[in-house]
Design a protein around this motif. Sequence first.
Motif, PDB file in Angstrom:
ATOM      1  N   ASP A   1       2.332  11.650   5.175  1.00 42.46           N
ATOM      2  CA  ASP A   1       2.031  10.717   4.107  1.00 42.46           C
ATOM      3  C   ASP A   1       1.647   9.330   4.609  1.00 42.46           C
ATOM      4  OD1 ASP A   1       2.186  11.757   1.657  1.00 42.46           O
ATOM      5  OD2 ASP A   1       3.949  10.601   1.051  1.00 42.46           O
ATOM      6  N   ASP A   2       2.438   8.847   5.567  1.00 44.97           N
ATOM      7  CA  ASP A   2       2.210   7.501   6.082  1.00 44.97           C
ATOM      8  C   ASP A   2       0.884   7.404   6.827  1.00 44.97           C
ATOM      9  OD1 ASP A   2       4.546   6.513   5.030  1.00 44.97           O
ATOM     10  OD2 ASP A   2       5.737   7.055   6.788  1.00 44.97           O
TER      11      ASP A   2
ATOM     12  N   ASP B   1      -5.372  -2.959  -3.734  1.00 44.52           N
ATOM     13  CA  ASP B   1      -6.819  -3.046  -3.531  1.00 44.52           C
ATOM     14  C   ASP B   1      -7.522  -1.715  -3.753  1.00 44.52           C
ATOM     15  OD1 ASP B   1      -6.024  -1.975  -1.175  1.00 44.52           O
ATOM     16  OD2 ASP B   1      -6.415  -3.774   0.012  1.00 44.52           O
ATOM     17  N   ILE B   2      -6.752  -0.645  -3.909  1.00 44.98           N
ATOM     18  CA  ILE B   2      -7.388   0.584  -4.414  1.00 44.98           C
ATOM     19  C   ILE B   2      -6.408   1.343  -5.304  1.00 44.98           C
ATOM     20  CG2 ILE B   2      -8.781   0.899  -2.298  1.00 44.98           C
ATOM     21  CD1 ILE B   2      -7.025   3.595  -2.060  1.00 44.98           C
TER      22      ILE B   2
ATOM     23  N   VAL C   1      -1.854   6.380   4.556  1.00 39.74           N
ATOM     24  CA  VAL C   1      -1.871   4.921   4.378  1.00 39.74           C
ATOM     25  C   VAL C   1      -2.590   4.268   5.568  1.00 39.74           C
ATOM     26  CG1 VAL C   1      -0.451   2.853   4.147  1.00 39.74           C
ATOM     27  CG2 VAL C   1       0.265   4.982   3.055  1.00 39.74           C
TER      28      VAL C   1
ATOM     29  N   SER D   1       2.620   4.841  -0.009  1.00 39.72           N
ATOM     30  CA  SER D   1       2.375   6.221   0.401  1.00 39.72           C
ATOM     31  C   SER D   1       2.650   7.074  -0.837  1.00 39.72           C
ATOM     32  CB  SER D   1       3.315   6.616   1.532  1.00 39.72           C
ATOM     33  OG  SER D   1       4.618   6.778   1.044  1.00 39.72           O
ATOM     34  N   ASP D   2       2.183   8.319  -0.814  1.00 45.24           N
ATOM     35  CA  ASP D   2       2.360   9.183  -1.980  1.00 45.24           C
ATOM     36  C   ASP D   2       3.839   9.337  -2.307  1.00 45.24           C
ATOM     37  OD1 ASP D   2      -0.305   9.310  -1.801  1.00 45.24           O
ATOM     38  OD2 ASP D   2      -0.462  11.462  -1.402  1.00 45.24           O
TER      39      ASP D   2
ATOM     40  N   ARG E   1     -10.442   0.189   5.847  1.00 49.67           N
ATOM     41  CA  ARG E   1     -10.629  -1.148   5.273  1.00 49.67           C
ATOM     42  C   ARG E   1     -11.065  -2.151   6.354  1.00 49.67           C
ATOM     43  NH1 ARG E   1     -11.038  -3.705   0.394  1.00 49.67           N
ATOM     44  NH2 ARG E   1      -9.566  -2.211  -0.447  1.00 49.67           N
TER      45      ARG E   1
ATOM     46  N   ASP F   1       0.881  -1.156   0.000  1.00 52.15           N
ATOM     47  CA  ASP F   1       0.000   0.000   0.000  1.00 52.15           C
ATOM     48  C   ASP F   1       0.933   1.224   0.000  1.00 52.15           C
ATOM     49  OD1 ASP F   1      -1.928   1.866   0.346  1.00 52.15           O
ATOM     50  OD2 ASP F   1      -2.871   0.926   2.087  1.00 52.15           O
TER      51      ASP F   1
ATOM     52  N   ARG G   1      -6.321   4.562   5.345  1.00 54.73           N
ATOM     53  CA  ARG G   1      -6.844   3.570   4.387  1.00 54.73           C
ATOM     54  C   ARG G   1      -6.987   2.206   5.050  1.00 54.73           C
ATOM     55  NH1 ARG G   1      -3.575   5.926  -0.197  1.00 54.73           N
ATOM     56  NH2 ARG G   1      -1.886   4.467   0.193  1.00 54.73           N
ATOM     57  N   GLN G   2      -5.943   1.805   5.778  1.00 55.55           N
ATOM     58  CA  GLN G   2      -5.963   0.476   6.404  1.00 55.55           C
ATOM     59  C   GLN G   2      -7.042   0.377   7.487  1.00 55.55           C
ATOM     60  OE1 GLN G   2      -1.824   0.336   7.317  1.00 55.55           O
ATOM     61  NE2 GLN G   2      -1.281  -0.559   5.318  1.00 55.55           N
TER      62      GLN G   2
ATOM     63  N   ASP H   1      -6.303   5.363  -6.172  1.00 52.93           N
ATOM     64  CA  ASP H   1      -6.986   6.648  -6.028  1.00 52.93           C
ATOM     65  C   ASP H   1      -6.432   7.620  -7.068  1.00 52.93           C
ATOM     66  OD1 ASP H   1      -4.541   7.350  -5.084  1.00 52.93           O
ATOM     67  OD2 ASP H   1      -5.168   7.652  -3.018  1.00 52.93           O
TER      68      ASP H   1
ATOM     69  N   THR I   1     -14.559   1.329  -9.285  1.00 52.12           N
ATOM     70  CA  THR I   1     -14.374   2.527  -8.470  1.00 52.12           C
ATOM     71  C   THR I   1     -13.771   3.668  -9.290  1.00 52.12           C
ATOM     72  OG1 THR I   1     -14.072   1.140  -6.530  1.00 52.12           O
ATOM     73  CG2 THR I   1     -13.317   3.405  -6.358  1.00 52.12           C
TER      74      THR I   1
ATOM     75  N   THR J   1     -14.055  -1.028  -1.538  1.00 52.87           N
ATOM     76  CA  THR J   1     -13.080  -0.362  -2.403  1.00 52.87           C
ATOM     77  C   THR J   1     -13.456   1.094  -2.622  1.00 52.87           C
ATOM     78  OG1 THR J   1     -12.805  -2.495  -3.482  1.00 52.87           O
ATOM     79  CG2 THR J   1     -11.856  -0.597  -4.588  1.00 52.87           C
TER      80      THR J   1
ATOM     81  N   SER K   1      -9.160   7.768   1.078  1.00 56.31           N
ATOM     82  CA  SER K   1      -7.803   8.115   0.669  1.00 56.31           C
ATOM     83  C   SER K   1      -7.755   9.528   0.088  1.00 56.31           C
ATOM     84  CB  SER K   1      -7.324   7.087  -0.355  1.00 56.31           C
ATOM     85  OG  SER K   1      -6.013   7.374  -0.758  1.00 56.31           O
TER      86      SER K   1
ATOM     87  N   VAL L   1     -12.803   3.033   0.732  1.00 56.89           N
ATOM     88  CA  VAL L   1     -11.384   3.234   1.027  1.00 56.89           C
ATOM     89  C   VAL L   1     -10.793   4.262   0.055  1.00 56.89           C
ATOM     90  CG1 VAL L   1      -9.119   2.135   1.157  1.00 56.89           C
ATOM     91  CG2 VAL L   1     -11.117   0.915   1.982  1.00 56.89           C
ATOM     92  N   THR L   2     -11.224   4.209  -1.209  1.00 57.74           N
ATOM     93  CA  THR L   2     -10.723   5.179  -2.185  1.00 57.74           C
ATOM     94  C   THR L   2     -11.154   6.592  -1.802  1.00 57.74           C
ATOM     95  OG1 THR L   2     -10.960   3.456  -3.868  1.00 57.74           O
ATOM     96  CG2 THR L   2     -10.575   5.688  -4.661  1.00 57.74           C
TER      97      THR L   2
END
Lengths: 286, 136, 139
Positions: free
Chosen positions: C18-19, B53-54, C22, B22-23, C29, B20, C25-26, B56, B89, C43, C50, C46-47
């Motif tokens: 940034d982290d 799983d995504i 993440v 990070s930016d 989920r 997953d 998101r987790q 964006d 999505t 999905t 994000s 979560v999108t």
Amino acid sequence: MALSAEESGRLARLLSEHADRLTQRWTERVGASLRGRLSQAEFARQVQELHRSMIDATRNGLTELSAEQGGELRAVLAELSRGRARQGFTATETAISVFAVKDVLLELMEESPDAGTLRDFVAFSALIDQMGLFTFESFVRTRESLIADQAEQLLELSTPVVKIWEGVVAVPLVGTLDSARAQVVMERLLQTLVDTGSPYAIIDITGVPAVDTQVAQHILKTVVAARLMGADCIISGIRPQIAQTIVALGIEFGDIATKASLADALRHVLRLTGVDSARRHQRRES
Amino acid sequence: MERVPVLKIGDILLVSIQVDMSDQTAVTLQEDLAERIVATGCHGVIIDITALDIVDSFVGRMLSTIASISRVLDAETVVVGMRPAVAITLVELGLSLNGIRTALNVERGMELIAAARADEWVLTDGDEDAETTATT
Amino acid sequence: MTAGVDLGAPQIQAIRSDDDVVRVRQLVRTVAVAAKLSLVDQTKLVTAASELARNTLIYGGGGSAEVASVDDGRRRGVRIVFADSGPGIPDLDLALTDGYTTGGGLGLGLSGARRLVDDFDVVTAVGEGTRITITKWSR
């Protein structure tokens, strides 16, 4: 309150004193309306169970069906309604099974009338009405869950995605497409593309009677999503009326391939893949 | 910070995104990839997003940028393995990933790159070949 | 109760880096899985989370996300509240337009996130901050 604690006690006595006669008359009254769809023995057993739990509840001073003492009685009623709903009886037939006890009680009470008889009967009736309504509600709930189950099964049944050629899957859509079903089709089609590694999908709408904006949107979204995944969709079986609707609604199909029939669509796909391999073949030779 | 590994397989760079991101990880991947394309002289890039799983708008933009950068560096980019739920999505999000080629899996992605390179070959490879393809 | 996820109490995740995006998101989920949302709905949620967490970080200068499992009697769902005390959004209608951006992005964050969820609510005041509440219900 449907009836007072004393009235409840009197009902318990009435029910237990004439137990055999009461259940017998009750079974007879209802048996006629069930017209053999439920065996006499089975219904007699249900009546006895109901009778017994009515006695238990009223002995404990039941004043209201929704009260704590009514728990067992409610469970028996719910079970009865569930069974009837599943066996295909109507709501009326189910409710009559309960209401019939009123007539039987009246018969019994008329044999030895006194000053309190009328008042008692009205009170007992109130309780039986509550029982009848409860039965009706359970019946409706069961029917609703049956309908929901069937709708779900239908959804499963009516959206087959089949592989018709190496690398080509097809979804023959049949019947009215609503939003929920369109969504299921969309997800299932895309998943099949992944599972079979097929880069082509044919969506055949020969069996779809009408297309509205929403359904067209769903089909378009499916095509775009498939493209994002690296697969191409061809739409086939667009009938004249549907073509007219699509144009009238101003829906833009853009560069999506549309073919008259499933066979045309398959031919189109095979030509695409055929040309590719022919070209590659030729190059290898040179 | 995690780094996404870039593998070289023949004439192709394979990036399999397993975390997953990070930016910042995404931006680093973009930079790494540009450097590797130039360093290896590869003409194809496959980005495998099976494990994502995504996707964006940030990752979507990264994919578009990678495709554009590699095009400038004469390499073809194919994004492979997008999950159905992710694709649905993205459509809803309004992200069309314009200019990105996609394929169902790595194998199909490789075929796509091979075909694209072969087409170029035919076009630049004298008149005879170009004529034979035109007649098919 | 599922290990680690108390379905009753909302869980709060700070958004400072940034982290943390993440981590949001987790967390979303995990809660969405526990609330039995379908895979596609998970999905989508979560999108959306994000996108909004990134907005909170970039435009709001950091803030927090509060994730809770909710129930309206008929269905279950997941509600997320993104809050920051940044500059706020001066023109909300414009910010909700596809393709509009002040941060060099694609301009799909806010408008796209709104399309991905069932309920979407923004409260914002210039100079005070922004609070965005989103909910996704199980089908």
